[in-house]
Design a protein around this motif. Structure first.
Motif, short mmCIF file in Angstrom:
data_model
loop_
_atom_site.label_atom_id
_atom_site.label_comp_id
_atom_site.label_asym_id
_atom_site.label_seq_id
_atom_site.Cartn_x
_atom_site.Cartn_y
_atom_site.Cartn_z
N LYS A 27 4.25 -36.71 -18.99
CA LYS A 27 4.65 -37.03 -17.62
C LYS A 27 4.93 -38.53 -17.49
CE LYS A 27 3.09 -36.71 -12.96
NZ LYS A 27 3.94 -36.18 -12.03
N GLY A 70 8.58 -38.52 -16.66
CA GLY A 70 8.55 -38.62 -15.20
C GLY A 70 8.61 -40.06 -14.73
N CYS A 71 7.76 -40.91 -15.26
CA CYS A 71 7.65 -42.28 -14.75
C CYS A 71 8.62 -43.21 -15.44
CB CYS A 71 6.23 -42.80 -14.90
SG CYS A 71 5.02 -41.68 -14.20
N LYS A 76 12.29 -41.47 -15.43
CA LYS A 76 12.61 -40.98 -14.08
C LYS A 76 13.33 -39.62 -14.11
CE LYS A 76 11.51 -44.94 -11.85
NZ LYS A 76 10.48 -45.28 -12.88
N ALA A 119 13.46 -35.85 -13.23
CA ALA A 119 12.80 -34.96 -12.27
C ALA A 119 12.69 -33.54 -12.80
CB ALA A 119 13.57 -34.98 -10.95
N ASP A 155 9.56 -28.81 -15.91
CA ASP A 155 8.94 -27.56 -15.46
C ASP A 155 8.38 -26.80 -16.65
OD1 ASP A 155 8.07 -25.53 -13.92
OD2 ASP A 155 10.01 -24.52 -13.82
N GLY A 169 1.04 -31.87 -12.13
CA GLY A 169 2.32 -31.89 -11.44
C GLY A 169 3.51 -31.74 -12.35
N SER A 178 5.35 -29.17 -12.57
CA SER A 178 6.23 -28.10 -12.12
C SER A 178 6.60 -28.41 -10.67
CB SER A 178 5.51 -26.76 -12.22
OG SER A 178 6.36 -25.73 -11.81
N THR A 214 8.81 -30.42 -9.44
CA THR A 214 9.36 -31.72 -9.06
C THR A 214 10.88 -31.68 -9.09
OG1 THR A 214 9.13 -32.36 -11.35
CG2 THR A 214 7.42 -33.10 -9.85
N GLY A 215 11.42 -30.82 -9.89
CA GLY A 215 12.88 -30.74 -9.97
C GLY A 215 13.31 -29.31 -10.08
#
Lengths: 191, 359, 545
Positions: free
Chosen positions: C338, C342-343, C346, C348, C351, C382, C384, C386-387
């Motif tokens: 993540k 994710g960070c 970036k 999104a 899943d 988290g 799943s 988010t996108g």
């Protein structure tokens, strides 16, 4: 430190007699050995050795009754190994040179047998603990042989088939139940 | 004229054939004899089609090995001298045989054939001269190797050779005085006399001390144990460190030929040459009693055989010495040569002279 | 609350507690065979006899409850003699072939004999011969001669597995365990029979004769078979020779945890370890060259991955990349993932819910329908929602809008079949990171080998939200690396990324950043795990206590 110098006597300091003495000894050996060498050629005095040499690959030093040589696996009357793959030798081996893979024996009373039994003689330290640990008298180090050199490490790993073919040295002290020679030793495990 | 040349060539062939074969076999004999002396068996592994014949294939195997090995010449060294040195060693050792008589004069088909390649009237000088020349090979080998250790080794060897050369020469003087000739054939013939009618007048009888001195010095000249400092294979760097292959083999061979040569000279000077006790040119005789006549050719053949056997005995004896005695230390070696051998040789000359004056 | 004195030490226990359990509380061990903490008491083996002051005879400690002011002695000469006699009786017909018995080394008969008896046999008659190597189905083998008729297995089948299959047949010393006629031993909990059997009568075919117990090392782990997160012990060996054919892990045995699995383990999980040493393990990073994979080293593979991801992000934006992690990964792995995607990048489109991933069979005892050990963890982190969902991602890949897919341990082809296969083959870049070769890996462009659950440290969050720890038993096979480590190295190539050196450091970050994990450390998790205080909202449908 005390240095002791040996003073030569007059006779010794002449060297001549001492040299003659030395030459006499070597010449005596030469003549004696030569005599027996020639006698051996004609088949005489075979019992008197002309040299102390042992022509190694052809002749071997007679080994002691308790000498530990290459490993051997005893077989049952039907030729299968007596080993029950209990891995006690593998456990007790201080250098971990024995590797056994166990399998299910078709006879439920035997139960377990070695699918493969490898002795890596490159690692073996000839301690004989495997012999002592074996509960069914399967492994013996009584062949009186030393490992032959090999060209690869794999050559020096003895497999089950090779170990089964080996025969014990006659009169070897630990050989209690050689197949075909004398009664089988009562097996504590009834196998 | 042509016949003379052919006869000489045949003699050369016989002598060289004998010497070179004996030298080759000595390399085998050295191993086997040392083994037998030490209760061993010795080299016996080289086999041809399963036959080993007591390891006699080893000299052949050695030769093949030496011939096929890399022949290395030090890049900074003198290639010509480096190549010459071993051949010089071989040559000086071989040429000594030219003057050694190996039999009585053969009378055949109306011709007198002396059984000696060259009957030089300076025979002994010839031997000493060529023996002395041998040290060139040592010095040249060490120098041309362009190796400080080899050079030092060769100087050490040269010092030894020169030191013992002196004792060698002086010890022969006694023989020359006794037999009154420096021609080897004369000396050999003179040894056919008898003292008191039945003791063969051999050099060993006439010159016992001279024999010991000569033999000792001769062993030192051949650079063999106990005088093998120049080589001493396992300990000191010697003059042939930079040699390999057959050149090294030539030094090695030269050493064995020197052994045969020394045996030949010792036989000729001190052990009656080709003489057999109680056999003269008529046949076997018993002093003052009777003579069993033998044909001339047979006698000559017997004498040649006797000479060969005597040479072989001395070869054996030198191997025996070589495998019995330990090596001298260098200072002992020099002290022994200069302080013991030379004075003793001079003394021997003096005593010999006194005897000759008195009797 | 009765207070009893056992061996001159006092303990207060609940009423109805047996002497044996009271002694256990004091740390006094009373040898026993038929007693099992999770099974009914039958009083059969007589091994647990103890002396009670005032009682005319020795009493069985397993079946007698403590009374107030009771005085118990567990190691008097009388007790010792009783134990010796019991052992002598048991050993009358028990074959003395410990060397070939698979239980030896962990056999209670063997252990108690050496602890309490050490007497030679006085029995001169012939031993009763019984059936050897009786097939009790494909998983369990019975050796009646070795059986001491403690009936633990009979009770286990009846009480835990829920079916009366095993029973005792014949009488006295001819008693034998057997399957009732017409019935078959085919439930999902047979493996436990080998565990409950105190002797070598019931052995698991999977482990039988494979390795002697004393060659095995043990380390606590969590069964990765399903989201139940049963506590287990992994038995592995550090020995390595040709004959073992690379097998390092030999078995999983259950570990007691009253909140999760009691002391049981289902067969699916127990024998699901085979992938660890299987032939299709990925051991080297590889890159696709045409149709084939070419082995490479980590630096090359990671540099290539980083460069291509960076290029794609620069050219098409972060949404051109889809990440499908797998709930097989630990919390640490997922958190690092993540952080990276994710960070840092970036992205999104992350899943883990591959359609159908939680549609296994639920046996209502231990085995859960969701066969992934860390679904809850992935959800809490988290990963799943988010996108785009996985299904949508696949569609976009086909449409050409998503150019690259990063499969972190997941195998969408397995669950989605042709649809995923088509998508993966169309994608510009597929990176597969995982432990074993599979259908998805086949379509990848870059393959990064990950470590299995026995080769890395980490935590799993089970369906209840209980965080439990897996420990590193073995070094990763070949050049494989723990997944969090791969993400860390990749992250450092792509930009600013924390330089994690151990899983514990990652977990400390999780505890700091992710609310439900707040305040938890590896030390607090311990061997029994720790239950999270879950946030409000829908959790996985399977969650029920």
């Amino acid at each position: 430190m005390k240095i002791v110098t040996q003073k030569l006597t007059t006779k010794e300091s002449l060297y001549f007699f001492e040299i003659a003495k030395g030459l006499w000894i070597t010449a005596r050996h030469f003549v004696k050995n030569m005599y027996f060498h020639i006698a051996h050629l004609y088949g005489k005095y075979q019992e008197v050795p002309a040299a102390v040499t042992i022509q190694y690959p052809e002749e071997k030093i007679p080994v002691s009754k308790r000498w530990r040589g290459n490993h051997r696996i005893n077989s049952r009357p039907d030729g299968s190994p007596r080993c029950v793959a209990c891995m006690l030798c593998e456990t007790v081996c201080p250098v971990q040179c024995i590797h056994i893979i166990a399998g299910e024996h078709p006879d439920p009373n035997i139960e377990k047998y070695p699918v493969s039994f490898d002795v890596d003689v490159t690692r073996c330290c000839w301690c004989g603990m495997c012999e002592e640990a074996c509960p069914v008298d399967a492994i013996y180090m009584d062949t009186g042989k030393t490992p032959e050199p090999g060209y690869s490490r794999e050559d020096l790993v003895y497999h089950k088939e090779q170990l089964l073919k080996e025969t014990p040295l006659p009169n070897y002290q630990r050989s209690l139940n050689t197949p075909g020679q004398g009664p089988m030793k009562a097996n504590p495990m009834g196998l | 004229m042509y016949l003379d040349i052919i006869i000489t060539l045949i003699k050369i062939a016989i002598v060289f054939g004998f010497v070179l074969n004996v030298a080759a076999i000595l390399s085998w004999a050295e191993r086997k004899q040392s083994a037998v002396m030490q209760d061993r068996i010795g080299a016996n592994r080289a086999d041809v089609l399963g036959f080993r014949i007591f390891g006699l294939f080893h000299p052949i195997a050695d030769t093949i090995k030496m011939l096929t090995k890399e022949d290395w010449v030090p890049p900074a060294g003198d290639a010509f001298v480096h190549t010459m040195a071993p051949f010089l060693a071989l040559f000086t050792a071989l040429v000594v045989f030219a003057v050694i008589p190996f039999g009585d004069t053969l009378h055949i088909a109306g011709r007198d054939i002396p059984l000696q390649i060259a009957d030089l009237n300076v025979g002994i000088l010839f031997i000493v001269a060529f023996g002395g020349l041998g040290f060139y090979s040592v010095v040249l080998a060490g120098w041309s190797s362009e190796n400080k250790y080899s050079l030092l080794g060769s100087l050490r060897a040269a010092a030894q050779l020169i030191s013992y050369e002196l004792a060698l020469g002086l010890s022969i003087v006694g023989i020359v005085m006794v037999y009154g000739s420096i021609e080897l054939d004369d000396i050999a013939r003179a040894q056919g006399q008898y003292i008191l009618g039945f003791i063969p007048y051999w050099g060993i009888i006439a010159q016992p001390l001279g024999f010991l001195l000569f033999f000792t010095a001769a062993v030192a000249e051949t650079k063999r144990v106990p005088f093998d400092l120049p080589e001493s294979e396992s300990e000191i760097i010697g003059y042939f460190t930079e040699y390999s292959g057959m050149k090294f083999g030539a030094f090695w061979m030269g050493e064995f030929i020197e052994v045969v040569a020394v045996a030949g000279v010792v036989t000729a000077l001190y052990f009656g040459g080709w003489q057999i006790p109680f056999v003269n040119n008529q046949g076997i005789f018993f002093p003052g009693l009777f003579t069993i006549p033998l044909p001339h050719v047979l006698i000559v053949l017997l004498q040649v055989a006797a000479f060969g056997l005597k040479v072989l005995f001395f070869c054996w004896f030198m191997l025996l010495v070589r495998w019995t005695l330990p090596r001298f230390r260098y200072d002992q070696l020099m002290a022994f040569g200069w302080k013991f051998m030379v004075p003793l040789a001079l003394l021997n000359i003096l005593v010999t002279g006194l005897f000759m004056y008195v009797f | 609350m009765p207070t009893v004195t056992i061996d001159e030490r006092q303990v207060t226990v609940d009423p109805g507690t047996s002497i044996l359990e009271a002694a256990k509380k004091l740390g006094i061990f009373i040898p026993h065979y038929c007693y099992h903490p999770r099974l009914t008491i039958v009083d059969a083996c007589r091994m647990c006899l103890v002396e009670v002051k005032g009682a005319p005879k020795l009493v069985t400690s397993c079946s007698n409850a403590v009374a107030d002011n009771m005085v118990v002695f567990t190691d008097t000469p009388k007790v010792e003699e009783a134990r010796q006699s019991v052992l002598e009786f048991l050993l009358i017909n028990h074959p003395l072939d410990c060397p070939i018995c698979d239980k030896s080394g962990e056999c209670l008969l063997q252990n108690y004999y050496f602890c309490h008896s050490r007497k030679p046999s006085r029995f001169k008659e012939n031993k009763v011969k019984k059936h050897k190597v009786v097939d009790l189905g494909p998983k369990i083998v019975l050796d009646s001669e070795r059986c001491i008729v403690c009936t633990r297995c009979v009770r286990f089948c009846k009480e835990v597995a829920g079916e009366e299959i095993l029973g005792i047949f014949n009488r006295a010393d001819h008693s034998e365990i057997g399957v009732f006629p017409g019935k078959k031993l085919e439930n999902n909990y047979q493996g436990n029979l080998a565990d409950v059997c105190p002797v070598g009568a019931l052995t698991a075919r999977d482990f039988r004769f494979k390795c002697r117990s004393w060659f095995l090392c043990q380390i606590d782990t969590i069964c990765p078979g399903c989201s139940n997160g049963c506590n287990a012990v992994v038995h592995f060996t550090l020995r390595n020779f040709n004959g073992l054919k690379g097998q390092r892990v030999f078995r999983l045995t259950p570990r007691e945890n009253n909140d999760v699995n009691k002391v049981w383990l289902c067969d699916v999980g127990r024998w699901g370890y085979a992938f660890v040493d299987s032939i299709d393990r990925l051991t080297m990073p590889a890159m696709r060259k045409g149709e084939d994979f070419v082995k490479t080293d980590w630096n090359t593979a990671l540099k290539e991955t980083a460069n291509r991801l960076k290029t794609l992000v620069e050219r098409y934006g972060a949404n051109a990349i889809g990440v499908i992690p797998s709930p097989h990964l630990t919390n640490e792995d997922l958190y690092a993932l993540k952080c990276l995607f994710g960070c840092l990048l970036k992205i999104a489109n992350i899943d883990f819910k591959v359609p159908g991933f939680d549609k296994g069979e639920d046996d209502k005892i231990l085995l859960k329908a969701d066969r992934h050990p860390n679904t809850k963890g992935a959800e809490l982190l988290g990963l799943s929602g988010t996108g785009l969902s996985v299904e949508a991602m696949m569609d976009k890949v086909k449409a050409g809008e998503i150019k690259a897919l990063y499969l972190a341990g997941s195998d969408p082809v397995k669950y989605m079949g042709e649809k995923a296969e088509e998508a993966l083959s169309r994608a510009e870049l597929v990176i597969f990171q995982g432990t074993n070769f599979n259908a998805s890996c086949k379509l990848a462009h870059i393959v990064l080998p990950g470590a299995t659950f026995v080769e890395k440290e980490g935590t799993f969050t089970n369906y209840q939200g209980r965080v439990q720890k897996v420990n590193k038993a073995l070094e990763p096979l070949g050049e494989a690396m723990a997944d969090w480590e791969i993400f860390t190295r990749l992250g450092q190539m792509l930009g600013v990324f924390p330089s994690y050196r151990s899983a514990e450091e990652v977990f400390m970050d999780i505890a700091r950043e992710v609310a439900p994990f707040a305040g938890i450390t590896y030390k607090k998790i311990g061997s029994q795990g720790i239950k999270l205080t879950l946030p409000e909202g829908p959790v996985l449908s399977e969650a029920k206590e």
